[in-house]
Write a protein that holds these residues in place. Structure first.
Motif, mmCIF file in Angstrom:
data_model
loop_
_atom_site.group_PDB
_atom_site.id
_atom_site.type_symbol
_atom_site.label_atom_id
_atom_site.label_comp_id
_atom_site.label_asym_id
_atom_site.label_seq_id
_atom_site.Cartn_x
_atom_site.Cartn_y
_atom_site.Cartn_z
ATOM 1 N N ARG A 217 0.832 -1.210 0.000
ATOM 2 C CA ARG A 217 0.000 0.000 0.000
ATOM 3 C C ARG A 217 0.865 1.257 0.000
ATOM 4 O O ARG A 217 0.835 2.065 0.934
ATOM 5 C CB ARG A 217 -0.940 -0.036 1.206
ATOM 6 N N ASP A 220 -1.136 4.553 -0.042
ATOM 7 C CA ASP A 220 -1.719 4.811 1.281
ATOM 8 C C ASP A 220 -0.676 5.419 2.213
ATOM 9 O O ASP A 220 -0.958 6.345 2.978
ATOM 10 C CB ASP A 220 -2.252 3.505 1.885
ATOM 11 N N ASN A 254 -1.525 1.443 -5.118
ATOM 12 C CA ASN A 254 -1.234 0.420 -4.105
ATOM 13 C C ASN A 254 -0.968 -0.945 -4.722
ATOM 14 O O ASN A 254 -1.058 -1.970 -4.049
ATOM 15 C CB ASN A 254 -2.433 0.301 -3.152
ATOM 16 N N LYS A 286 -8.084 -1.273 -1.495
ATOM 17 C CA LYS A 286 -7.285 -0.539 -0.515
ATOM 18 C C LYS A 286 -7.735 0.906 -0.435
ATOM 19 O O LYS A 286 -8.397 1.420 -1.325
ATOM 20 C CB LYS A 286 -5.802 -0.648 -0.859
ATOM 21 N N ASP A 289 -6.902 3.657 -3.104
ATOM 22 C CA ASP A 289 -6.602 2.799 -4.232
ATOM 23 C C ASP A 289 -7.104 3.446 -5.513
ATOM 24 O O ASP A 289 -8.146 3.093 -6.046
ATOM 25 C CB ASP A 289 -7.264 1.439 -4.020
#
Lengths: 308, 301
Positions: A217, A220, A254, A286, A289
């Protein structure tokens, strides 16, 4: 996506000299050293033309500096850990790429320059990373500084420019970010055998960051950079930037296979060796995402995804 | 043995631009000049230093940054090339300097007794920082006196400006005790700018003075406020206002050098000698000294 990227994989490694100079002083240092070794082998087995390093221990003020001296030779000594020994180095730099990267950064509006000076003080983090990941100069390298005043947009653009330069030269690279996770060290000298993460809070945040890395990720983490900076970074510079640069250079999404090869304490700070490899199998599940949009191609129908 | 003493305390900023502008033979880069207000101020202070009897220069530098205690150079000689990591185009200086190791060890010992974490630096490959070299070159271009370099422990980063001040005070007082015991006459140097916000771009010709000015007016006003207090001998007030000043101007005082020097000198209440103020790539730089000798203290500017 992976077949289109000029970046074969990315590494996140710590800047401290212990894995290079005193790996046997602590089993954790030895684990980090072993993880560096694993990465070295993977780089050797890869198809990479270049190792590109973004180092948080090379601060710049005047724009962004890019190492371009073809043979960078010196003996480096760390400001704090000088008693651990000297770090002689002889790095082969991809001068052509350095100039192309500088040009690409300028085209994207950044103030950038190459540095080609005998005796230029390559920073501890870069010396440790290149000494352990590329000890025989099998692949040429390049190093870019971290401007102490730069924030998100500037760092994102700097990462994208790295990618531009790889594409324009048709080169494949392994990118290496040199940075701690939590970076609070003990402020006294310690017995290395008693090293540990400075606080439980730092450790918990590090573990959370590692979960994200393991899940691939990256975007993120990029989105969480300001929170990470406030929670576990000593405020030496304006922001925690490594994930921004890494995401911008590798792709702001991600869609990666993540692998945490080691996580250990380095005089209280969090040191991890992590690999991220572009993948093609995990869109849509995610938090941030989303594609790094250059052209609008319609809705992605994310809400309907689970109904099929 | 007579009691040692501090014969002068100097605020000596270290922009490498000033050495670059001087074109000394040790520096590889070549310039057409620039920053004369500071360079001429340095020249005048260097002439004053030549009239003073002293044994060593003790310098506190922000560019040897340590996070694990305060470190002292601990070998008698260092010879190498210093390349500024930020301005390598300006500063590539071949240095050959001597260290007063005896004095450094005495300071290390007194500092440790005061409860401060310390370390002697004895790695012969260690490269001396460009802050030390710039300030010492401009104050004493002949390099005919040994130096002691003290690293700056980054308490401002790890804790706060208030903690930095307390630690720097304790360090200064410990260094003073070591100097007194040594019987030596010492010049202290606090090597730093005042306000410290840089421009992040550089003119094609760095010494183009038509491009040089302070980063913003707020920094200038704060710098003038501090310099006015220097002139009036209000150094306790400077110490008191330091956390606010440092935060407002991102001042290089964050490293603790000025507080260290003031504490070692007993926080002077007499006027400082001001030798010049000018901006360098946007930062505010003042050359000043505190002369404890009432017979040689003068009104310079």
């Amino acid at each position: 996506m992976s077949e289109e990227s000029p970046i074969l994989f990315g590494l996140y490694v710590p800047p401290h000299p212990q894995p290079l100079l005193s790996p046997d002083a602590n089993s954790g240092y030895a684990n980090l050293r072993a993880a560096f070794e694993t990465c070295r082998k993977r780089i050797e087995e890869s198809d990479a033309d270049l190792i590109l390093v973004y180092s948080t221990t090379w601060p710049s003020v005047v724009g962004h500096q890019i190492q371009a001296l073809k043979e960078s030779i010196w003996t480096h000594v760390d400001d704090d850990f000088h008693y651990l020994g000297s770090m002689p180095y002889n790095f082969h730099i991809d001068t052509e790429y350095a100039h192309e990267y500088c040009s690409a950064a300028e085209k994207r509006g950044l103030h950038a320059r190459t540095v080609e000076y005998e005796g230029f003080p390559i920073d501890t983090g870069s010396v440790v990373a290149l000494s352990l990941l590329n000890p025989d100069n099998r692949i040429p390298a390049c190093i870019v500084s971290s401007n102490m005043y730069a924030n998100r947009s500037e760092t994102i653009v700097l990462g994208k420019a790295a990618n531009d330069a790889l594409i324009s030269q048709g080169k494949k690279a392994v990118v290496v970010v040199v940075s701690s996770l939590s970076n609070r060290m003990f402020t006294e000298h310690i017995d290395p055998s008693e090293d540990r993460i400075h606080s439980s809070k730092d450790n918990e945040w590090n573990e959370k960051i590692l979960e994200f890395f393991a899940d691939g990720r990256l975007e993120d983490l990029s989105q969480l950079s300001r929170e990470i900076h406030g929670q576990i970074r000593v405020q030496k510079v304006v922001a925690y930037k490594p994930a921004w640069w890494l995401a911008a250079s590798m792709g702001q999404h991600n869609n990666y296979d993540g692998e945490v090869l080691a996580y250990e304490a380095l005089h209280g700070s969090g040191g991890a060796v992590i690999q991220l490899t572009p993948s093609s199998g995990s869109f849509g599940d995610k938090e941030f995402d989303e594609d790094d949009v250059e052209y609008y191609q319609g809705d992605r129908n994310v809400l309907n995804k689970g109904n099929n | 043995m007579s009691k040692g003493e501090i014969v002068l305390g100097c605020l000596a900023p270290h922009p490498p631009h000033l050495v670059y502008a001087e074109n000394p033979p040790q520096n590889e880069a070549f310039s057409e000049g620039g920053w004369e207000t500071l360079r001429w101020g340095y020249a005048k202070l260097a002439r004053k230093l030549k009239t003073i009897d002293y044994d060593a220069i003790v310098i506190f530098t922000p560019h040897w940054q340590t996070y694990i205690g305060t470190h002292f150079l601990g070998l008698p000689e260092f010879k190498s090339k210093s390349v500024d990591p930020v301005f390598p185009n300006l500063f590539r200086y071949n240095y050959d300097l001597k260290v007063d190791v005896e004095l450094a060890e005495a300071m290390h010992e007194e500092t440790a007794k005061a409860g401060i974490i310390t370390k002697m630096m004895r790695n012969p490959d260690f490269r001396v920082d460009y802050g030390t070299i710039t300030s010492c070159h401009l104050l004493n271009p002949s390099w005919d006196k040994p130096i002691v370099t003290i690293s700056s422990n980054r308490n401002s980063h790890y804790y706060s400006n208030e903690v930095m001040i307390e630690q720097a005070k304790a360090l200064g007082e410990a260094c003073m005790r070591a100097i007194e015991k040594s019987g030596k006459k010492v010049v202290l140097v606090s090597s730093h700018s005042l306000s410290h916000r840089h421009f992040v771009t550089e003119a094609p010709l760095p010494e183009d003075m038509s491009r040089e000015h302070i980063y913003n007016h707020s920094q200038y006003v704060w710098d003038m406020k501090i310099i006015d207090m220097f002139r009036k001998g209000q150094m306790q007030e400077v110490v008191d206002i330091m956390p606010e000043y440092t935060e407002q101007t991102i001042a290089e005082t964050e490293a603790g050098g000025l507080i260290w020097m003031m504490a070692a000198m007993g926080v002077p209440s007499y006027p400082a000698e001001i030798y010049g103020y000018q901006s360098v790539i946007g930062t505010g730089n003042c050359i000043a000294c505190w002369d404890p000798n009432t017979e040689t203290r003068e009104l310079v500017l």
